[in-house]
Design an enzyme around this catalytic site. Structure first.
Site, PDB file in Angstrom:
ATOM      1  CD  GLU A 162      27.996  63.590 133.068  1.00  0.00           C
ATOM      2  OE1 GLU A 162      28.344  63.861 131.897  1.00  0.00           O
ATOM      3  OE2 GLU A 162      26.818  63.608 133.440  1.00  0.00           O
ATOM      4  CD  GLU A 267      23.013  65.336 137.887  1.00  0.00           C
ATOM      5  OE1 GLU A 267      22.567  64.923 136.808  1.00  0.00           O
ATOM      6  OE2 GLU A 267      24.105  65.928 137.997  1.00  0.00           O
TER       7      GLU A 267
END
Ligand code: XIL
Length: 376
Positions: A162, A267
């Site tokens: 991220e 995910e």
């Protein structure tokens, strides 16, 4: 005439029974990993209590359906390196041992992130901000120690998690602020130094969306031009019933694959609950207030929504299967609905239904649909 009719209806009944048995066998007897074995790995995020048998159904279930695992939290900086001079490997070790015993592809998540990283990481012993050199040294020590500890065991690392913002620019994290733009390059270089044989990935949420995707594409190109080893891009896949658009996902996989990247959905889950407008991604620091209206399915998922969920999973997997040459793994973020972080994020205490198995480990209609999709 009557005899013929009876014989005929007997045959029909027998045929129906046979068909039903065949359907039951192909669907519930086929595990997820076996159904997709010609296409890509099927992974799941797991935690310590599952491996330690606290929930006795978890271990056999994980072994049956998944050929890849990711520690949901155990390898994050705050867990594995809680204090400056203390590494805590026990929990992650038990997860890795479980994966090795069962011949699973073990993913390391994650070496560098702005979340779940203690404040001391960025400070000296007096609480003052570290200098660039001191933070680089700390980063190197962390990556060499952690990735070195699992050398040869963890086969792929989410090296940086991220680091890109919604508009494609670099996220204004402490890493960027103190070290500067090359912190990403350095993290990949340290990971390579720790284990030259491990695959190295950049991982993010919403990086299928055009602006963020452009940022990640630029990042990968930059690393490649500098001769830095990067093997893949992880698209987290914290998805919803109505977003992202399938075409957008399709194009983003093509864009990453065109750079020679392996692509993985790292995910995955499909949220079925209303999303507060201020929450646009999966930044774990975002929290919204609980309201009864935002928790509408406490008593169970209505059939109509179950059908939407099934359709949505089928559509998303349609895109992933189309790109089976580039997509190497699809990892679900949790083993069943009861374990999903989506029950508590971005609003604490809701009842969500985002995965393929219900709270009693029973496969949901979406599971059967995916088994069918895999065999097409
Ligand atoms: C989540 C875990 O599932 C939760 O248990 C934890 O409290 C917060 O983090 N993006 C990531 C994952 O990369 O590590 C996050 O996992 C979800 C968002």
């Amino acid at each position: 005439m009557k005899k013929i009719t009876i014989l005929f209806s007997l045959k029909i009944t027998a045929l129906t029974a046979l068909i039903m048995m065949a359907v039951a066998c192909t669907s519930s007897d086929t595990s997820l990993k076996d159904a997709f074995s010609d296409h890509f790995l099927i992974g799941t995020a797991i935690n310590g209590p599952q491996v330690h048998g606290v929930d006795p159904e978890a271990r056999p279930f994980i072994i049956r359906h998944f050929n890849s695992i990711t520690a949901e939290n155990a390898m994050k900086w705050e867990k594995i390196h809680p204090d400056p001079d203390r590494f805590h490997f026990a929990l992650a070790d038990s997860i890795v041992d479980f994966g090795l015993q069962n011949d699973m592809f073990i993913v390391g998540h994650c070496l560098l992130w702005h979340s779940q990283t203690p404040d001391w990481v960025f400070q000296d012993s007096l609480g003052n901000p570290l200098t660039r050199d001191a933070l680089l040294e700390r980063m190197r020590d962390h990556i060499l120690t952690v990735a070195g500890h699992y050398k040869g065991k963890v086969k792929g690392w989410d090296v940086v998690n991220e680091a890109v913002d919604e508009d494609g620019s670099l996220r204004k994290s402490k890493w960027l602020e103190i070290i500067g733009e090359d912190y990403i390059q350095k993290a990949f270089e340290f990971a390579y130094e720790a284990d030259p044989d491990a695959e190295l990935y950049y991982n993010d949420y919403n990086n299928e969306l055009p602006q963020k995707q452009a940022g990640v594409v630029a990042l990968v190109k930059d690393l490649q031009q500098k001769g830095v080893k990067i093997d893949g891009v992880g698209i987290q896949g914290h998805w919803h019933l109505d977003s992202p658009d399938l075409k957008v996902l399709d194009e983003s996989i093509s864009a990453y694959a065109a750079l020679g990247m392996k692509v993985m959905i790292t995910e995955m889950e499909v949220n079925v609950l209303p999303t507060p407008p201020e929450v646009y991604g999966a930044d774990i620091s975002q929290q919204a207030q609980y309201l009864e209206t935002l928790n509408p399915y406490k008593g169970g998922l209505p059939d109509s929504v179950q059908k939407q969920l099934t359709r949505r999973y089928a559509d998303l997997f349609g895109v992933l299967l189309k790109h089976r040459d580039a997509v190497t793994r699809v990892t679900f973020w949790g083993i069943h609905d009861g374990y999903s972080w989506k029950n508590n994020w971005p609003i604490y205490g809701r009842t969500n239904y985002p995965l393929l198995f219900d709270r009693g480990y029973q496969p949901k209609p979406a599971y059967f649909e995916l088994i069918r999709e895999a065999k097409k």
